[in-house]
Design a protein around this motif. Structure first.
Motif, short mmCIF file in Angstrom:
data_model
loop_
_atom_site.label_atom_id
_atom_site.label_comp_id
_atom_site.label_asym_id
_atom_site.label_seq_id
_atom_site.Cartn_x
_atom_site.Cartn_y
_atom_site.Cartn_z
N VAL A 43 0.86 -1.18 0.00
CA VAL A 43 0.00 0.00 0.00
C VAL A 43 0.89 1.23 0.00
N ILE A 44 0.52 2.25 -0.76
CA ILE A 44 1.21 3.54 -0.72
C ILE A 44 0.14 4.62 -0.71
N ALA A 45 0.32 5.63 0.16
CA ALA A 45 -0.69 6.68 0.31
C ALA A 45 -0.03 8.03 0.52
N THR A 46 -0.66 9.07 0.00
CA THR A 46 -0.17 10.42 0.24
C THR A 46 -0.36 10.79 1.71
N TRP A 47 0.62 11.48 2.26
CA TRP A 47 0.60 12.00 3.61
C TRP A 47 0.79 10.92 4.68
N ASP A 48 0.96 11.38 5.88
CA ASP A 48 1.22 10.50 7.02
C ASP A 48 -0.11 10.00 7.58
N VAL A 49 -0.76 9.15 6.82
CA VAL A 49 -2.09 8.64 7.20
C VAL A 49 -1.94 7.21 7.70
N ALA A 50 -1.30 7.07 8.85
CA ALA A 50 -0.95 5.74 9.35
C ALA A 50 -2.17 4.86 9.58
N ASN A 51 -3.25 5.44 10.09
CA ASN A 51 -4.44 4.64 10.34
C ASN A 51 -5.04 4.12 9.04
N ALA A 52 -5.01 4.96 8.00
CA ALA A 52 -5.58 4.58 6.71
C ALA A 52 -4.75 3.49 6.04
N SER A 53 -3.43 3.68 6.01
CA SER A 53 -2.59 2.67 5.36
C SER A 53 -2.59 1.36 6.14
N ALA A 54 -2.71 1.44 7.47
CA ALA A 54 -2.80 0.23 8.28
C ALA A 54 -4.07 -0.55 7.97
N LYS A 55 -5.17 0.15 7.78
CA LYS A 55 -6.42 -0.51 7.45
C LYS A 55 -6.34 -1.18 6.09
N ALA A 56 -5.77 -0.50 5.12
CA ALA A 56 -5.62 -1.09 3.78
C ALA A 56 -4.73 -2.32 3.84
N TRP A 57 -3.64 -2.24 4.62
CA TRP A 57 -2.75 -3.39 4.73
C TRP A 57 -3.44 -4.56 5.41
N GLU A 58 -4.28 -4.27 6.39
CA GLU A 58 -5.03 -5.34 7.06
C GLU A 58 -5.87 -6.12 6.05
N VAL A 59 -6.51 -5.40 5.13
CA VAL A 59 -7.30 -6.06 4.08
C VAL A 59 -6.41 -6.94 3.22
N LEU A 60 -5.27 -6.41 2.82
CA LEU A 60 -4.38 -7.15 1.92
C LEU A 60 -3.76 -8.36 2.59
N LYS A 61 -3.30 -8.21 3.81
CA LYS A 61 -2.61 -9.32 4.47
C LYS A 61 -3.57 -10.47 4.79
N ASN A 62 -4.87 -10.16 4.84
CA ASN A 62 -5.88 -11.19 5.07
C ASN A 62 -6.42 -11.78 3.76
N GLY A 63 -5.73 -11.47 2.66
CA GLY A 63 -6.09 -12.04 1.38
C GLY A 63 -7.11 -11.26 0.59
N GLY A 64 -7.45 -10.03 1.06
CA GLY A 64 -8.42 -9.21 0.37
C GLY A 64 -7.87 -8.61 -0.92
N ASN A 65 -8.78 -8.05 -1.71
CA ASN A 65 -8.35 -7.48 -2.99
C ASN A 65 -7.99 -6.00 -2.84
N SER A 66 -7.30 -5.48 -3.85
CA SER A 66 -6.78 -4.12 -3.77
C SER A 66 -7.89 -3.08 -3.78
N LEU A 67 -9.01 -3.36 -4.44
CA LEU A 67 -10.10 -2.39 -4.48
C LEU A 67 -10.69 -2.19 -3.09
N ASP A 68 -10.97 -3.28 -2.39
CA ASP A 68 -11.47 -3.17 -1.02
C ASP A 68 -10.45 -2.48 -0.12
N ALA A 69 -9.18 -2.75 -0.36
CA ALA A 69 -8.13 -2.17 0.48
C ALA A 69 -8.10 -0.65 0.37
N VAL A 70 -8.12 -0.13 -0.85
CA VAL A 70 -8.03 1.33 -0.98
C VAL A 70 -9.31 2.01 -0.52
N GLU A 71 -10.46 1.39 -0.78
CA GLU A 71 -11.70 2.00 -0.31
C GLU A 71 -11.73 2.06 1.22
#
Length: 327
Positions: A43-71
């Motif tokens: 995951v890569i995101a503009t700005w220091d949005v640690a909570n947002a990038s952590a949530k997206a990574w949680e989706v990905l590490k659990n086998g989720g798709n990239s669309l759900d991750a970014v949303e």
């Protein structure tokens, strides 16, 4: 930790630097790094949005798709009332109305966007509904808002007391016309590659603070604020949207990668195109981030002060890219 002072004006309350609280478990490290070598998922995101990038990574590490991750990632920022540039709590236009813009794009080239929409906390999710439930790409204004209600989204007042008071303070001295160095704003753009290599992106903003009513920047414009080509990569932008629109910045960066440039080289060229068109008048900020199919990343900006988050198996980092103007 500072992250959001994009256009400087220390004389008014509205341009105060915004900080987002970070969970103790997140890395607070800010590193001057070279662009990442190929790795995925990421995951890569503009700005220091640690909570947002952590949530997206949680989706990905659990086998989720990239669309759900970014949303789901950018939704964290949309719901954070302390973030005054995205979603609920965003700074209003000059009439005191909070209007939101967002877009989303998947690995198949499907995309959706909402522009100048009021009263809905999560414009990125409405944009996804536009993509999935209509034959259109963009819905604007009252039409976008009505569509959101039909899709089950609830009406909510987006103007928080803090943003309202800052707006009232701004009105005491402001002129009703665009004023350079007064609109403090930024955009949350996020790109992700999932475990099977599919790329998606999302972009969300409340736009320039105290903008003229009806103004829309680059953020919800596919090709300007965000572009994905699953064969090549993706890019997203933050900063003065008018300048990004003029060069169709995110599309340009993806096309430069198609021609063989790395994500870092492409971001630098994208910024340099804007610099060349402005002939030395650089009293504004633009920042680009990009990722290619191999999971390599890049970022570049005009002014110092821009940061971006990456999250992969290598860790959760807050990165400082090179900037055109050196300090």
């Amino acid at each position: 930790m500072q992250r959001r002072k994009f256009i400087k004006n220390a004389t008014i309350t509205a341009t105060a630097i915004i900080s987002t609280p970070l969970a103790a478990s997140y890395s607070n490290e800010k590193t001057k790094i070279t662009p990442t070598k190929g790795i995925k998922p990421i995951v890569i995101a503009t700005w220091d949005v640690a909570n947002a990038s952590a949530k997206a990574w949680e989706v990905l590490k659990n086998g989720g798709n990239s669309l759900d991750a970014v949303e789901q990632g950018v939704m964290i920022e949309e719901a954070d009332e302390s973030n005054q540039s995205v979603g609920k709590g965003g700074r209003p236009d000059r009439d005191g109305k909070v209007t939101l813009d967002a877009c989303i794009m998947d690995h198949q080239g499907n995309c959706g966007a909402v522009l100048c929409m009021q009263n809905i906390v999560h414009p990125v999710s409405v944009a996804r509904k536009v993509m999935e439930e209509t034959p259109h790409v963009m819905l604007a204004g009252k039409g976008a808002e009505q569509f959101a209600y039909e899709m089950g989204f609830e009406k909510e007042n987006l103007l928080t007391e803090k943003s309202k008071q800052e707006w009232l303070e701004w009105k005491k001295t402001s002129q009703y016309k665009p004023i350079v160095n007064i609109e403090n704003h930024d955009t949350i753009g996020m790109l992700a590659i999932d475990s099977i290599g599919n790329i998606s992106g999302a972009c969300t903003t409340s736009g320039m603070a105290y903008k003229i009513s009806g103004r829309v920047g680059d953020s919800p414009i596919i090709g300007a604020g965000l572009f994905i080509d699953n064969e090549i990569g993706g890019a997203t932008a933050t900063g003065v949207g008018e300048e990004v629109v003029k060069t169709v910045g995110s599309f340009l960066i993806v096309e430069l990668m198609r021609q063989g440039k790395s994500p870092q080289e492409a971001c630098e060229e994208g910024v340099n195109r804007i610099i060349a068109k402005n002939k030395g008048n650089l009293n504004f900020q633009i920042g680009f981030i990009a990722i290619n199919k191999q999971g390599e990343t890049g970022a570049y900006c005009i002014q110092p002060g821009f940061t971006y988050r990456t999250y992969s198996e290598k860790g959760h980092l807050n990165n400082t890219p090179d900037s055109y103007i050196k300090v």
